[in-house]
Motif scaffolding. Structure first.
Motif, PDB file in Angstrom:
ATOM      1  N   VAL A  85       0.821  -1.213   0.000  1.00 14.04           N
ATOM      2  CA  VAL A  85       0.000   0.000   0.000  1.00 14.04           C
ATOM      3  C   VAL A  85       0.857   1.266   0.000  1.00 14.04           C
ATOM      4  O   VAL A  85       0.659   2.175  -0.828  1.00 14.04           O
ATOM      5  N   ILE A  86       1.816   1.370   0.915  1.00 14.06           N
ATOM      6  CA  ILE A  86       2.616   2.596   1.040  1.00 14.06           C
ATOM      7  C   ILE A  86       3.495   2.827  -0.192  1.00 14.06           C
ATOM      8  O   ILE A  86       3.528   3.952  -0.729  1.00 14.06           O
ATOM      9  N   TRP A  89       1.369   4.197  -3.006  1.00 10.32           N
ATOM     10  CA  TRP A  89       0.952   5.565  -2.730  1.00 10.32           C
ATOM     11  C   TRP A  89       2.083   6.559  -3.039  1.00 10.32           C
ATOM     12  O   TRP A  89       1.849   7.623  -3.629  1.00 10.32           O
ATOM     13  N   GLY A  92       3.025   8.365  -6.540  1.00  6.41           N
ATOM     14  CA  GLY A  92       2.395   9.612  -6.955  1.00  6.41           C
ATOM     15  C   GLY A  92       3.238  10.851  -6.663  1.00  6.41           C
ATOM     16  O   GLY A  92       2.956  11.929  -7.193  1.00  6.41           O
ATOM     17  N   TYR A  93       4.259  10.716  -5.826  1.00  8.93           N
ATOM     18  CA  TYR A  93       5.128  11.846  -5.469  1.00  8.93           C
ATOM     19  C   TYR A  93       6.520  11.726  -6.079  1.00  8.93           C
ATOM     20  O   TYR A  93       7.364  12.596  -5.844  1.00  8.93           O
ATOM     21  N   GLN A 161      -0.462  11.389 -11.468  1.00  8.88           N
ATOM     22  CA  GLN A 161      -0.163  11.275 -10.048  1.00  8.88           C
ATOM     23  C   GLN A 161      -1.328  10.692  -9.251  1.00  8.88           C
ATOM     24  O   GLN A 161      -1.134  10.147  -8.160  1.00  8.88           O
ATOM     25  N   PRO A 164      -1.566   6.146  -8.786  1.00  7.00           N
ATOM     26  CA  PRO A 164      -1.029   5.365  -7.668  1.00  7.00           C
ATOM     27  C   PRO A 164      -1.832   5.534  -6.378  1.00  7.00           C
ATOM     28  O   PRO A 164      -1.974   4.578  -5.607  1.00  7.00           O
ATOM     29  N   LYS A 165      -2.356   6.728  -6.136  1.00  9.21           N
ATOM     30  CA  LYS A 165      -3.122   6.959  -4.914  1.00  9.21           C
ATOM     31  C   LYS A 165      -4.441   6.189  -4.931  1.00  9.21           C
ATOM     32  O   LYS A 165      -4.850   5.598  -3.923  1.00  9.21           O
ATOM     33  N   TYR A 167      -4.973   3.412  -6.637  1.00  3.97           N
ATOM     34  CA  TYR A 167      -4.621   1.991  -6.536  1.00  3.97           C
ATOM     35  C   TYR A 167      -4.242   1.611  -5.106  1.00  3.97           C
ATOM     36  O   TYR A 167      -4.551   0.503  -4.643  1.00  3.97           O
ATOM     37  N   ALA A 168      -3.554   2.491  -4.400  1.00  2.00           N
ATOM     38  CA  ALA A 168      -3.186   2.197  -3.011  1.00  2.00           C
ATOM     39  C   ALA A 168      -4.435   2.057  -2.140  1.00  2.00           C
ATOM     40  O   ALA A 168      -4.525   1.147  -1.291  1.00  2.00           O
ATOM     41  N   ALA A 169      -5.403   2.937  -2.331  1.00  5.37           N
ATOM     42  CA  ALA A 169      -6.643   2.859  -1.558  1.00  5.37           C
ATOM     43  C   ALA A 169      -7.410   1.576  -1.869  1.00  5.37           C
ATOM     44  O   ALA A 169      -7.937   0.907  -0.969  1.00  5.37           O
TER      45      ALA A 169
END
Length: 418
Positions: A85-86, A89, A92-93, A161, A164-165, A167-169
């Motif tokens: 997960v991390i 996330w 995206g940065y 960006q 990924p956020k 997909y992580a959620a």
């Protein structure tokens, strides 16, 4: 009846979870295109970027398979999903090439979920239904197509960006749902008195390496093309990202969903016979796909005649669909071999075979990019695959010695003693 219902619930939750894991694992197939443009990468660098999750996802399959045998699939599968997960996330940065490579390695853990789910699911079903069960679970490969449907829309709406956020959620929610609907049977675990060395001793069996070779073609080739085809459509035919991803899904979707059909066919006709014909179908498809667009002049009695030979996008896509279908069936037939012959050590063996297939999927996109940089011919990717299938057919013909355990039906394909 209660045990049967529990097995079906576990199969359903595991297949859904693996689909999400595979979608995340294949994220750079679409995300890599805007990143390539932003960073000004060449074709080889793009291939390495797309392949980094495949490398780590392949390398962790052996330990994950062994841990599944020892500790149970539920806890290992849940832990794998949470661990990704991390890193997903943080993508995206990322702003530099090395950051994408490192985070790609970390998110690649999601690809190792196959070596967890396969033995976990298989042990809930009797031998005569195991091929179908593993085929249904393996249909989670369709997560590659899911990414091609969803990712371009997310990128178009909110920028790369955001992908990924999102997909992580989704991965976090999937992990929680899996934990709620899965179960543990301690009888499925290898006794704690069994050492890792004892579990790995089966790898001395030459059959394991034979199945590694088969799987590196049907799964490694599938992963390599799934990562490469969106970009291929953009470069070869000039399509935009959305249409290119949609057409690429015509390969990825059957290559995933029809794996369940491959499990059923393997149960009915035998793993050897099915795998043999899969290789021949791939051989024909890759031969046709490898021919580059060509213009030639033929001298006739009436003067020069110009011939232009090229596959239209629709003929190209149709051949990809056939190849994807064959690969889906082949992926299931290889694991039918494993389920039949290594029932007491599925985790360790499936981990090694999965590692071989994953390494094929890691190496191929890099080689696709390097060949394109060197030759300038996009279809050189299919020339490479055609060569690997040729080698595989020869090797299969001369090295496979069928036994009653590997033949579920009369085999008509030619054989020779090893």
């Amino acid at each position: 009846m209660k045990n049967n219902n529990r097995a079906l619930t576990i199969l359903t939750s595991s297949t859904f979870s693996f689909t999400i894991c595979f979608a995340v694992w294949m994220m750079f197939a679409v995300l890599g295109i805007p990143v390539k443009k932003m960073l000004g990468l060449n074709e080889t660098q793009f291939g390495l970027l797309a392949a980094m999750p495949v490398l780590s996802g392949s390398l962790v399959r052996v330990p994950l398979g062994i841990w599944t045998d020892r500790f149970g699939g539920r806890i290992v599968f849940f832990g794998v999903m949470l661990a990704t997960v991390i890193p997903v996330w943080l993508i995206g940065y990322a702003t530099q090439y090395w950051q994408f490579l490192v985070l790609g390695l970390l998110l690649g853990l999601a690809g190792g979920s196959f070596a967890v789910g396969t033995p976990y699911v298989a042990r809930w079903f009797p031998k005569e239904r195991r091929g179908l069960a593993m085929g249904i679970f393996g249909a989670g490969n369709s997560g590659s197509a899911l990414t091609k449907f969803v990712a371009p829309a997310i990128i178009a709406a909110w920028g790369w960006q955001a992908l990924p956020k999102v997909y992580a959620a989704v991965m976090l929610v999937t992990a929680l749902l899996f934990w709620c609907f899965s179960a543990t049977n301690p009888a499925h675990n290898v006794p704690n008195t069994t050492s890792f060395g004892a579990q790995l001793r089966v790898l001395k069996d030459r059959r394991v390496w034979r199945y590694c070779q088969y799987y590196s073609v049907v799964f490694g080739g599938y992963v390599g093309l799934a990562l490469w085809m969106t970009k291929y459509y953009v470069g070869q035919y000039g399509f935009d990202l959305g249409l290119a991803a949609l057409l690429a899904a015509c390969f990825s979707l059957p290559g995933g969903v029809l794996r369940a059909l491959g499990g059923w066919v393997s149960d009915k006709y035998g793993a050897y016979k099915v795998t043999w014909y899969v290789m021949w179908v791939c051989w024909v498809c890759f031969f046709l796909l490898s021919y580059p667009p060509t213009s030639m002049q033929v001298q006739t009695v009436d003067g020069s005649l110009t011939l232009d030979l090229a596959l239209s996008p629709w003929a190209f896509t149709a051949l990809l669909f056939v190849a994807g279908t064959a690969m889906a069936i082949g992926k299931a037939s290889v694991f039918k071999f494993i389920g039949d012959e290594f029932a007491d050590n599925i985790g360790a063996v499936s981990g090694v075979v999965g590692l071989a297939g994953g390494l094929g999927g890691f190496i191929l996109p890099i080689m696709f990019g390097a060949l394109l940089d060197l030759t300038g011919v996009r279809s050189s990717a299919f020339m490479l695959l055609y060569g690997t299938v040729c080698v595989s057919l020869v090797w299969m013909h001369f090295s496979f010695r069928p036994t009653p355990a590997t033949i579920a039906a009369p085999v008509t394909a030619p054989r020779a003693a090893a």
